[in-house]
Design a protein around this motif. Sequence first.
Motif, mmCIF file in Angstrom:
data_model
loop_
_atom_site.group_PDB
_atom_site.id
_atom_site.type_symbol
_atom_site.label_atom_id
_atom_site.label_comp_id
_atom_site.label_asym_id
_atom_site.label_seq_id
_atom_site.Cartn_x
_atom_site.Cartn_y
_atom_site.Cartn_z
ATOM 1 N N GLU A 180 18.629 9.510 0.134
ATOM 2 C CA GLU A 180 17.452 9.429 1.140
ATOM 3 C C GLU A 180 16.490 8.528 0.818
ATOM 4 N N TYR A 181 15.941 7.941 1.623
ATOM 5 C CA TYR A 181 14.764 6.930 1.298
ATOM 6 C C TYR A 181 13.618 7.097 2.298
ATOM 7 N N LEU A 182 12.245 7.087 1.767
ATOM 8 C CA LEU A 182 11.220 7.188 2.602
ATOM 9 C C LEU A 182 10.080 6.620 1.774
ATOM 10 N N THR A 183 8.945 6.680 2.432
ATOM 11 C CA THR A 183 7.888 5.697 2.065
ATOM 12 C C THR A 183 6.518 6.745 1.921
ATOM 13 N N PHE A 184 5.590 6.747 1.045
ATOM 14 C CA PHE A 184 4.450 7.806 0.842
ATOM 15 C C PHE A 184 3.326 6.945 0.180
ATOM 16 N N ALA B 166 27.130 7.749 -4.506
ATOM 17 C CA ALA B 166 25.674 7.058 -4.294
ATOM 18 C C ALA B 166 25.183 5.777 -5.141
ATOM 19 N N VAL B 167 25.888 5.880 -6.376
ATOM 20 C CA VAL B 167 25.547 4.671 -7.326
ATOM 21 C C VAL B 167 25.808 3.541 -6.743
ATOM 22 N N PRO B 168 26.940 3.057 -6.066
ATOM 23 C CA PRO B 168 26.937 1.680 -5.311
ATOM 24 C C PRO B 168 26.107 1.583 -4.516
ATOM 25 N N GLU B 169 25.802 2.417 -3.661
ATOM 26 C CA GLU B 169 24.671 2.314 -2.478
ATOM 27 C C GLU B 169 23.340 2.063 -3.223
ATOM 28 N N GLY C 291 0.745 -1.206 -0.271
ATOM 29 C CA GLY C 291 -0.127 -0.103 0.028
ATOM 30 C C GLY C 291 1.001 1.348 0.130
ATOM 31 N N LEU C 292 1.904 0.941 -0.516
ATOM 32 C CA LEU C 292 2.971 2.389 -0.591
ATOM 33 C C LEU C 292 3.887 2.226 -1.538
ATOM 34 N N LEU C 293 4.326 3.511 -1.855
ATOM 35 C CA LEU C 293 5.488 3.780 -2.983
ATOM 36 C C LEU C 293 6.550 4.213 -2.002
ATOM 37 N N HIS C 294 7.626 3.901 -2.867
ATOM 38 C CA HIS C 294 9.192 3.923 -1.819
ATOM 39 C C HIS C 294 9.842 4.899 -2.667
ATOM 40 N N LEU C 295 10.423 6.049 -2.220
ATOM 41 C CA LEU C 295 11.231 6.898 -2.706
ATOM 42 C C LEU C 295 12.614 6.766 -2.522
ATOM 43 N N LEU C 296 13.624 6.887 -3.342
ATOM 44 C CA LEU C 296 14.990 6.983 -3.222
ATOM 45 C C LEU C 296 15.464 8.166 -3.888
ATOM 46 N N TYR C 297 16.257 9.046 -3.307
ATOM 47 C CA TYR C 297 16.904 10.054 -4.295
ATOM 48 C C TYR C 297 18.426 10.183 -3.730
ATOM 49 N N PHE C 298 19.225 10.615 -4.785
ATOM 50 C CA PHE C 298 20.330 10.990 -4.312
ATOM 51 C C PHE C 298 20.727 12.367 -3.914
ATOM 52 N N LYS C 299 21.482 12.298 -2.588
ATOM 53 C CA LYS C 299 21.751 13.606 -2.091
ATOM 54 C C LYS C 299 23.189 13.998 -2.590
ATOM 55 N N ASP C 300 23.077 14.436 -3.693
ATOM 56 C CA ASP C 300 24.389 14.803 -4.559
ATOM 57 C C ASP C 300 24.329 16.150 -5.083
#
Length: 295
Positions: free
Chosen positions: A250-254, A234-237, A216-225
């Motif tokens: 950064e990682y979060l759900t919404f 960030a790429v290897p992570e 029931g969620l979407l997952h956001l990843l973004y580079f803090k670059d």
Amino acid sequence: MSKVLLIVNPSAGGEKAKSFEDLAKKKLESFFDEVMVKHTEKGGDAAAFAKEAAEDRYDSVFVMGGDGTVNEGISGLAELDYRPNFGFFPLGTVNDLARALGIPLDSEEAIQNLDINRVKPLDIGKVNQDYFMNVVAIGTIPESINNVDPEEKTKWGKLAYFISGFKQLRDTSFYEFRLTIDGEERTIKSSTLLIGSTNSIGGFESILPDAAVNDGLLHLLYFKDKTLLDTLAAVPELITGHSEESDNIEYLTFKEIRVELVNPEAELSVNVDGDEGDELPVTIRVLPSHLNVYY
């Protein structure tokens, strides 16, 4: 009398497409009283066929093809009042949804292992008026993915996307985004945003390890670059996967997000399940447990 529609993309699967179709039809005939087969000829056919099957009250709709054809099948059923159960047999190069659902990537094995008693709810993502199964990608690396040649995808499979992405790294651009996440606004600077609904993105099943097909969620990843060195860190992570914030990601759900550029004159398109989508701004939300899918 139970009825099922099998939608086949005859250009997927190479020379074995016809034999896979015959195997799938025979398998479905062991479960359903009536099996109808339709072949796609152009983009949009799979969505139209699936919608017609729902209107005719078919019990199930199956798709045989790559991620694009599967996406079309799901899009044809999305948000209808009556939605048949959905199934598919993977014939593509990446097959993200198959990976997320534990469906064998070998087409013959996927057909033979079908059990119509195994059904689970599937979340669907919606970006503006379109639908997605796996990921909306935004930024420099996704822009390069939009330009991947189909022949390169055939030759390299899922690695074609990363080869193109790494070629693009030297021309990395950094954008100021305004994000409105479940009603809360924030401004960030980043080269790359990924919004996923499953754990498999581009064939890599570790990128969003905690994402489930029906959470029931979407997952956001973004580079803090802010510099190319930040991006390279960030790429290897990204590839090894994240379910929490780090120095580089950064990682979060919404449940709903609006993504726009702070500079209203700038232009940037999103990538939706590997294909070019709308220009920003876009609104992305989850339709929880929206479709029953065979796994």
